[in-house]
Motif scaffolding. Structure first.
Motif, PDB file in Angstrom:
ATOM      1  N   TYR A 216       0.849  -1.023  -0.025  1.00 38.38           N
ATOM      2  CA  TYR A 216      -0.098   0.108  -0.108  1.00 38.38           C
ATOM      3  C   TYR A 216       0.824   1.482   0.099  1.00 38.38           C
ATOM      4  N   TYR A 217       2.280   1.229   0.273  1.00 37.33           N
ATOM      5  CA  TYR A 217       2.983   2.178   0.177  1.00 37.33           C
ATOM      6  C   TYR A 217       3.035   2.912  -1.289  1.00 37.33           C
ATOM      7  N   PHE A 218       2.953   2.046  -2.169  1.00 33.65           N
ATOM      8  CA  PHE A 218       3.029   2.295  -3.613  1.00 33.65           C
ATOM      9  C   PHE A 218       1.691   2.434  -4.419  1.00 33.65           C
ATOM     10  N   SER A 219       0.391   2.497  -3.673  1.00 30.67           N
ATOM     11  CA  SER A 219      -0.911   2.525  -4.268  1.00 30.67           C
ATOM     12  C   SER A 219      -0.973   4.156  -4.916  1.00 30.67           C
ATOM     13  N   ASN A 220      -1.859   3.906  -6.114  1.00 30.29           N
ATOM     14  CA  ASN A 220      -1.938   4.925  -7.083  1.00 30.29           C
ATOM     15  C   ASN A 220      -2.756   6.237  -6.360  1.00 30.29           C
ATOM     16  N   ASP A 221      -3.323   5.986  -5.271  1.00 29.84           N
ATOM     17  CA  ASP A 221      -4.132   7.287  -4.449  1.00 29.84           C
ATOM     18  C   ASP A 221      -3.299   7.927  -3.479  1.00 29.84           C
ATOM     19  N   GLN A 222      -1.906   7.547  -3.528  1.00 35.81           N
ATOM     20  CA  GLN A 222      -1.132   8.042  -2.457  1.00 35.81           C
ATOM     21  C   GLN A 222       0.147   8.987  -3.029  1.00 35.81           C
ATOM     22  N   PRO A 223       0.469   9.880  -2.843  1.00 32.35           N
ATOM     23  CA  PRO A 223       1.628  10.822  -3.478  1.00 32.35           C
ATOM     24  C   PRO A 223       2.939   9.913  -3.287  1.00 32.35           C
ATOM     25  N   ARG A 224       3.693   9.837  -4.455  1.00 33.54           N
ATOM     26  CA  ARG A 224       4.910   9.268  -4.301  1.00 33.54           C
ATOM     27  C   ARG A 224       5.843   9.895  -3.302  1.00 33.54           C
ATOM     28  N   ILE A 225       5.843  11.248  -3.134  1.00 32.45           N
ATOM     29  CA  ILE A 225       6.541  11.954  -2.345  1.00 32.45           C
ATOM     30  C   ILE A 225       5.630  12.848  -1.473  1.00 32.45           C
ATOM     31  N   ASP A 226       5.588  12.692  -0.207  1.00 35.74           N
ATOM     32  CA  ASP A 226       4.740  13.445   0.602  1.00 35.74           C
ATOM     33  C   ASP A 226       5.318  14.830   0.974  1.00 35.74           C
ATOM     34  N   GLU A 227       4.368  15.901   0.758  1.00 35.85           N
ATOM     35  CA  GLU A 227       5.016  17.295   0.750  1.00 35.85           C
ATOM     36  C   GLU A 227       5.509  17.490   2.203  1.00 35.85           C
ATOM     37  N   GLU A 228       4.811  17.377   3.086  1.00 32.07           N
ATOM     38  CA  GLU A 228       5.556  17.557   4.624  1.00 32.07           C
ATOM     39  C   GLU A 228       6.866  16.851   5.037  1.00 32.07           C
ATOM     40  N   SER A 229       6.841  15.577   4.620  1.00 26.36           N
ATOM     41  CA  SER A 229       8.182  14.917   4.983  1.00 26.36           C
ATOM     42  C   SER A 229       9.145  15.212   4.049  1.00 26.36           C
ATOM     43  N   PHE A 230       9.174  15.577   2.724  1.00 30.93           N
ATOM     44  CA  PHE A 230      10.054  16.191   1.879  1.00 30.93           C
ATOM     45  C   PHE A 230      10.424  17.548   2.230  1.00 30.93           C
ATOM     46  N   LEU A 231       9.550  18.376   3.036  1.00 34.27           N
ATOM     47  CA  LEU A 231       9.978  19.744   3.405  1.00 34.27           C
ATOM     48  C   LEU A 231      11.062  19.362   4.661  1.00 34.27           C
ATOM     49  N   TYR A 232      10.781  18.547   5.561  1.00 33.50           N
ATOM     50  CA  TYR A 232      11.639  18.243   6.425  1.00 33.50           C
ATOM     51  C   TYR A 232      13.104  17.321   6.319  1.00 33.50           C
ATOM     52  N   PHE A 233      12.874  16.605   5.110  1.00 30.13           N
ATOM     53  CA  PHE A 233      14.136  16.161   4.472  1.00 30.13           C
ATOM     54  C   PHE A 233      15.021  17.437   4.066  1.00 30.13           C
ATOM     55  N   LEU A 234      14.535  18.475   3.411  1.00 29.76           N
ATOM     56  CA  LEU A 234      15.163  19.547   2.951  1.00 29.76           C
ATOM     57  C   LEU A 234      15.661  20.433   3.915  1.00 29.76           C
ATOM     58  N   LYS A 235      14.821  20.494   5.111  1.00 33.22           N
ATOM     59  CA  LYS A 235      15.377  21.050   6.217  1.00 33.22           C
ATOM     60  C   LYS A 235      16.377  20.609   6.837  1.00 33.22           C
ATOM     61  N   LEU A 236      16.526  19.066   6.807  1.00 35.56           N
ATOM     62  CA  LEU A 236      17.578  18.256   7.393  1.00 35.56           C
ATOM     63  C   LEU A 236      18.838  18.560   6.645  1.00 35.56           C
ATOM     64  N   LEU A 237      18.789  18.590   5.201  1.00 35.28           N
ATOM     65  CA  LEU A 237      20.004  18.758   4.541  1.00 35.28           C
ATOM     66  C   LEU A 237      20.479  20.143   4.548  1.00 35.28           C
ATOM     67  N   THR A 238      19.769  21.118   4.801  1.00 31.52           N
ATOM     68  CA  THR A 238      19.975  22.479   5.221  1.00 31.52           C
ATOM     69  C   THR A 238      20.909  22.596   6.523  1.00 31.52           C
ATOM     70  N   TYR A 239      20.077  21.845   7.490  1.00 25.78           N
ATOM     71  CA  TYR A 239      20.802  21.985   8.841  1.00 25.78           C
ATOM     72  C   TYR A 239      22.168  21.390   8.773  1.00 25.78           C
ATOM     73  N   ALA A 240      22.224  20.121   8.064  1.00 19.34           N
ATOM     74  CA  ALA A 240      23.505  19.500   7.988  1.00 19.34           C
ATOM     75  C   ALA A 240      24.707  20.326   7.517  1.00 19.34           C
ATOM     76  N   LYS A 241      24.152  21.209   6.430  1.00 21.97           N
ATOM     77  CA  LYS A 241      25.237  22.124   5.751  1.00 21.97           C
ATOM     78  C   LYS A 241      25.646  23.030   6.557  1.00 21.97           C
ATOM     79  N   GLU A 242      24.756  23.982   7.210  1.00 20.58           N
ATOM     80  CA  GLU A 242      24.837  24.856   8.345  1.00 20.58           C
ATOM     81  C   GLU A 242      25.826  24.501   9.449  1.00 20.58           C
ATOM     82  N   ASN A 243      26.016  23.173   9.328  1.00 26.07           N
ATOM     83  CA  ASN A 243      26.747  22.570  10.723  1.00 26.07           C
ATOM     84  C   ASN A 243      27.788  22.045  10.192  1.00 26.07           C
TER      85      ASN A 243
END
Length: 335
Positions: A216-243
């Protein structure tokens, strides 16, 4: 009238006494649950062991900190990876990883040189990142982020989060009974890694195991990339770079049967990873590494606990491979 009043007062006293007994009973059952069930849970045990494990890292320096979900917790054994620790969380999301890294750096004052981030096909999917799964283990989550923030992230009322945190016995009575009847089987842990010993090669109907749990993780009615989680993914990368923390992305091994089911579901890898790494390029430039072990063990089903998690034998083989590759990366990076 006097008799009625006395009867009324007596009824009130009995009611108060009954409620008091219920409260005391609930309190005692809650304490029993915490001691018998909660303190045997993997997240709680990991947190206790982490505090002891820190003694093995001089000056609180960790070379390679692994973050991810159960793929990470099953596969990455720090016994075979120099200067490493497994901070993976079963069903862990990038929302949790972001706050966990901040806690390690800002509260625990760890000096982390490299973070190794799980980027598997399910990692950012909509179904995997549903709000109710975020910070699921509240007994340790409030050390990472305040309960009011967890309430916001999980889209639940603050009172429900507080009750779940401090009165975990409510709704979990069956777990208490099971733990008291039978002796809990504790999973072996080592620097955050979990030891699992099933042999997927002995599994019958291997092609049917995938969609029963993960399809069900790959069902057609679910986004492949969740917007909220992806936002935190990018925040994590930014935090790593800053540190000044280097970033390494890692694709974990899966079975051939798992891959066949994904392909049958018409899940496209190219679009998914293009979206991830194009944004990583924007934040990190070319200063990151991708280690791809997706098909590493297609011919070794005996290395797996199930269709997409390594067992202890596979974890040893995998971790030794990762260690060798990380040594090459560190050498090339320093040059």
């Amino acid at each position: 009238k006097v008799g009625n009043r006395l009867a009324y007062c007596s009824a009130i006293k009995r009611s108060v006494l009954f409620l008091l007994i219920l409260v005391v009973l609930l309190f005692l059952l809650n304490l029993l649950y915490i001691g018998v069930v909660q303190h045997h849970n993997i997240p709680y045990r990991k947190e206790l062991m982490y505090k002891e494990d820190l003694k093995h890292f001089p000056n609180k320096e960790i070379g390679f900190a692994f973050f991810g979900s159960s793929h990470t917790t099953f596969a990455t054994n720090p016994r075979y990876i120099n200067d490493s620790y497994n901070f993976g969380i079963n069903h862990g999301t990038y929302t949790e990883a972001y706050y966990k890294l901040r806690k390690l750096v800002e509260k625990d004052h760890l000096h982390i040189k490299n973070i190794v981030l799980e980027v598997d096909l399910h990692t950012l999917s909509g179904q995997f990142n549903e709000p109710q799964w975020i910070f699921f283990s509240l007994e340790v989550a409030d050390e990472v982020v305040p309960l009011r923030k967890i309430s916001e992230l999980r889209e639940q009322s603050r009172w429900s989060i507080v009750v779940e945190r401090y009165f975990p016995v409510l709704g979990n009575g069956i777990s208490l009974v099971e733990s008291m009847v039978g002796k809990p089987k504790l999973t072996t842990l080592y620097f955050g890694w979990e030891k699992h010993t099933k042999d997927f090669s002995q599994e019958e109907n291997k092609n049917k195991t995938f969609y029963g749990e993960y399809g069900y993780y790959f069902s057609n009615d679910q986004p492949r990339i969740d917007e909220e989680s992806f936002l935190y993914f990018l925040k994590l990368l930014t935090y790593a770079k800053e540190n000044n923390i280097n970033v390494i992305f890692l694709k974990y091994p899966i079975t051939k049967e798992y891959d066949e089911m994904i392909m049958a579901s018409k899940v496209t890898k190219e679009d998914y990873y293009t979206a991830i790494f194009s944004h990583a390029d924007t934040i990190l430039g070319e200063k990151y590494v991708v280690l791809d072990y997706y098909d590493l063990f297609f011919d070794h089903p005996e290395y797996f606990n199930d269709d997409d998690h390594l067992n202890s034998v596979g974890a040893e083989a995998f971790s030794k491979k990762v260690n060798a590759d990380l040594e090459k990366f560190e050498l090339n990076y320093n040059n």
